[in-house]
Design an enzyme around this catalytic site. Structure first.
Site, PDB file in Angstrom:
ATOM      1  N   HIS A   1      -2.431  10.089   0.423  1.00 31.51           N
ATOM      2  CA  HIS A   1      -2.597   8.784  -0.199  1.00 31.51           C
ATOM      3  C   HIS A   1      -2.484   8.896  -1.713  1.00 31.51           C
ATOM      4  O   HIS A   1      -1.747   8.153  -2.361  1.00 31.51           O
ATOM      5  CB  HIS A   1      -3.973   8.251   0.202  1.00 31.51           C
ATOM      6  CG  HIS A   1      -4.188   6.829  -0.170  1.00 31.51           C
ATOM      7  ND1 HIS A   1      -3.644   5.802   0.554  1.00 31.51           N
ATOM      8  CD2 HIS A   1      -4.868   6.273  -1.192  1.00 31.51           C
ATOM      9  CE1 HIS A   1      -3.986   4.665  -0.013  1.00 31.51           C
ATOM     10  NE2 HIS A   1      -4.735   4.926  -1.075  1.00 31.51           N
TER      11      HIS A   1
ATOM     12  N   LYS B   1      -7.178  -1.724  11.356  1.00 29.81           N
ATOM     13  CA  LYS B   1      -6.532  -2.061  10.072  1.00 29.81           C
ATOM     14  C   LYS B   1      -5.326  -1.153   9.864  1.00 29.81           C
ATOM     15  O   LYS B   1      -4.254  -1.585   9.419  1.00 29.81           O
ATOM     16  CB  LYS B   1      -7.544  -1.919   8.935  1.00 29.81           C
ATOM     17  CG  LYS B   1      -7.065  -2.438   7.592  1.00 29.81           C
ATOM     18  CD  LYS B   1      -6.383  -1.405   6.735  1.00 29.81           C
ATOM     19  CE  LYS B   1      -6.032  -1.964   5.372  1.00 29.81           C
ATOM     20  NZ  LYS B   1      -5.218  -1.054   4.574  1.00 29.81           N
TER      21      LYS B   1
ATOM     22  N   GLU C   1       0.844  -1.194   0.000  1.00 29.58           N
ATOM     23  CA  GLU C   1       0.000   0.000   0.000  1.00 29.58           C
ATOM     24  C   GLU C   1       0.882   1.248   0.000  1.00 29.58           C
ATOM     25  O   GLU C   1       1.717   1.440   0.895  1.00 29.58           O
ATOM     26  CB  GLU C   1      -0.920  -0.009   1.232  1.00 29.58           C
ATOM     27  CG  GLU C   1      -2.015   1.032   1.132  1.00 29.58           C
ATOM     28  CD  GLU C   1      -2.995   0.951   2.308  1.00 29.58           C
ATOM     29  OE1 GLU C   1      -3.346  -0.168   2.719  1.00 29.58           O
ATOM     30  OE2 GLU C   1      -3.392   2.015   2.797  1.00 29.58           O
TER      31      GLU C   1
ATOM     32  N   ASP D   1       4.744 -14.705  11.242  1.00 30.66           N
ATOM     33  CA  ASP D   1       3.456 -15.160  10.714  1.00 30.66           C
ATOM     34  C   ASP D   1       2.399 -14.058  10.912  1.00 30.66           C
ATOM     35  O   ASP D   1       1.845 -13.900  11.999  1.00 30.66           O
ATOM     36  CB  ASP D   1       3.070 -16.441  11.483  1.00 30.66           C
ATOM     37  CG  ASP D   1       1.757 -17.046  11.031  1.00 30.66           C
ATOM     38  OD1 ASP D   1       0.980 -16.348  10.342  1.00 30.66           O
ATOM     39  OD2 ASP D   1       1.501 -18.207  11.374  1.00 30.66           O
TER      40      ASP D   1
HETATM   41  C1  MEV Z   1      -5.704   2.728   5.180  1.00 28.25           C
HETATM   42  O1  MEV Z   1      -5.008   1.597   4.766  1.00 28.25           O
HETATM   43  C2  MEV Z   1      -5.727   2.803   6.682  1.00 28.25           C
HETATM   44  C3  MEV Z   1      -6.593   3.897   7.261  1.00 28.25           C
HETATM   45  O2  MEV Z   1      -7.928   3.790   6.744  1.00 28.25           O
HETATM   46  C4  MEV Z   1      -6.606   3.698   8.760  1.00 28.25           C
HETATM   47  C5  MEV Z   1      -7.596   4.560   9.501  1.00 28.25           C
HETATM   48  O3  MEV Z   1      -8.609   4.953   8.907  1.00 28.25           O
HETATM   49  O4  MEV Z   1      -7.339   4.787  10.693  1.00 28.25           O
HETATM   50  C6  MEV Z   1      -6.083   5.264   6.897  1.00 28.25           C
END
Ligand code: MEV
Length: 433
Positions: A386, A273, A83, A289
């Site tokens: 991003h 995430k 990413e 792992d």
């Molecule tokens: C993107 O991979 C991860 C985010 O969505 C995490 C978040 O929203 O805290 C930017």
């Protein structure tokens, strides 16, 4: 459906040939797969043998996050992730916090768990009394398997008998595996314990019902392998000229974002995430792992009966303290950590850390990643950073030359980036020339 048998017995070339029958453009696919083979055939063999039916290697970017100041020591952290904005965001947060004292981490404990599940249809009391009287012997009978781990300072810590459900019981075993992840060690010991349990019970309880082993396996839920990491500074020191709002407003929104992650499962999942964007990248780079780490982290996030964000914030006496508690059962010896040439290199780059040190590094990166994400989310939004990183992917996809890339970057410096806008601009450039 026709079932293929003996596929795994074929050589790599035979597998490719076999697969070709089912492809529209076999030569193209074959050439592409082969183009990712390692030039050094001995190295390639190492990768081939990691798994079954290996045809080629699947590349991911291997990057470095500089400036991790952790417990007053500096690290360059290898991260493997596809990413585009993850390494950039973590690096940003790392240098931000390096100027404010860095990250502090501690490993609370490193105990791992394994279970021997079995059924028993007899008198429960008798089973518990049998276990009480024979626990020491049970341990003793499998002691040869523990010797080398014992020499390293680890081993089987304890065995407990628990009732899982009606007629279902388990030996709940705790282990210390030092710098190893220890999966093979734990599973070997558990299977031996299962066999010993059946044998000694049959010997001592003639005429009784028999114990039937259901399964013996380690648990990936390792809440005791807990790492606690935090960053802390006076609230006013959070100002870096990039917030676009007052520090107090920023802190208020940051705090609200955390509260939302503790109350709303939709947000909590995305919040976590983001934490695992950082943790997984280190886990992958060091040959650990990542599925085990993720499964455990998400289970831990639900430990209070509701799935929630893993990080916390306290605001006391004018101080911003942002912290993360996360269980990370990582290893730095054995398994892929020593077999994968790049995992070994990652550990070298980290100056060959102990398992506990690696646990702190991974947790620190998770915390920094989370800070970076929340900071963007509650200020300018994540799309700016991003898409800036993603622009290169778009340009590569559109086959832009170096000159075109420069022109596109200049044009989109202060504009919103989308695939369509970039494509249209590039097409415009190409028609002019
Ligand atoms: C993107 O991979 C991860 C985010 O969505 C995490 C978040 O929203 O805290 C930017």
């Amino acid at each position: 459906m026709q079932v293929v048998s003996g596929f795994s017995k074929k050589s790599k070339t035979e597998k490719l040939d076999y697969l070709s029958q089912f492809l529209d453009s076999p030569e193209k696919v074959k050439a592409r797969l082969q183009s990712f083979w390692h030039q050094n055939l001995d190295e390639q063999k190492v990768f081939d043998d990691f798994s079954e039916n290996t045809l080629t290697n699947y590349y991911f970017p291997y990057g470095i996050m500089p400036n991790l100041l952790l417990n007053n020591k500096t690290y360059f952290v290898p991260m493997v992730i596809e990413e585009s904005s993850v390494v950039a965001a973590a690096a940003n947060a790392a240098s931000f916090w390096a100027k404010r004292g860095g990250v502090k981490s501690e490993v609370v404990a490193s105990t791992k768990v394994g279970q021997v599940h079995f059924s028993w249809e007899g008198d429960k009391e008798k089973l518990f009394s049998f276990f009480k009287n024979n626990k020491a012997e049970l341990k003793n009978n499998i002691s040869p398997l523990l010797q080398s781990m014992k020499k390293r300072g680890g081993g089987l810590l304890d065995i407990d008998l628990k009732e899982t459900g009606p007629n279902l019981f388990q030996l709940f075993c705790t282990f210390e595996t030092c710098d190893a992840m220890g999966a093979n060690f734990i599973n070997t010991v558990l299977e031996a314990l299962g066999r010993e349990l059946v044998l000694s019970h049959a010997k001592l309880s003639e005429g009784e019902k028999t114990i039937e082993i259901i399964m013996a396996i380690l648990s990936n839920y390792t809440p005791e392998c807990l790492v606690r990491s935090y960053v802390e500074c006076p609230i006013q020191d959070l100002e870096d000229g990039k917030l676009g709002m007052s520090v107090d407003q920023f802190v208020k929104k940051f705090n609200q974002a955390l509260k939302i992650s503790h109350m709303d499962i939709y947000r909590a999942t995305t919040h976590n995430k983001g934490i695992f964007n950082g943790i997984d990248a280190v886990v992958l780079a060091t040959g650990n792992d990542f599925r085990a780490i993720e499964a455990c982290g998400h289970a831990f996030a639900s430990r209070k009966g509701q799935y929630r964000g893993l990080s916390e914030l306290t605001l006391k006496e004018g101080k911003f303290k942002f912290f993360l508690d996360v269980p990370l059962a990582l290893g730095t010896v054995g398994g892929l950590t020593s077999l994968h040439p790049l995992a070994k290199t990652s550990l070298e780059i980290l100056n060959n850390p102990s398992a506990k040190e690696l646990m702190m590094i991974a947790s620190a990166v998770g915390l920094l990643q989370n800070f970076a994400a929340l900071k963007s989310l509650v200020t300018c939004g994540i799309q700016r950073g991003h898409m800036k990183m993603h622009l290169l992917n778009i340009l590569n996809h559109l086959g832009a030359t170096e000159l075109e890339q420069e022109q596109v970057r200049d044009n989109f410096n202060d504009k919103v980036i989308s695939f369509k806008e970039v494509r249209d601009f590039l097409m415009g450039l190409r028609t002019i020339h």
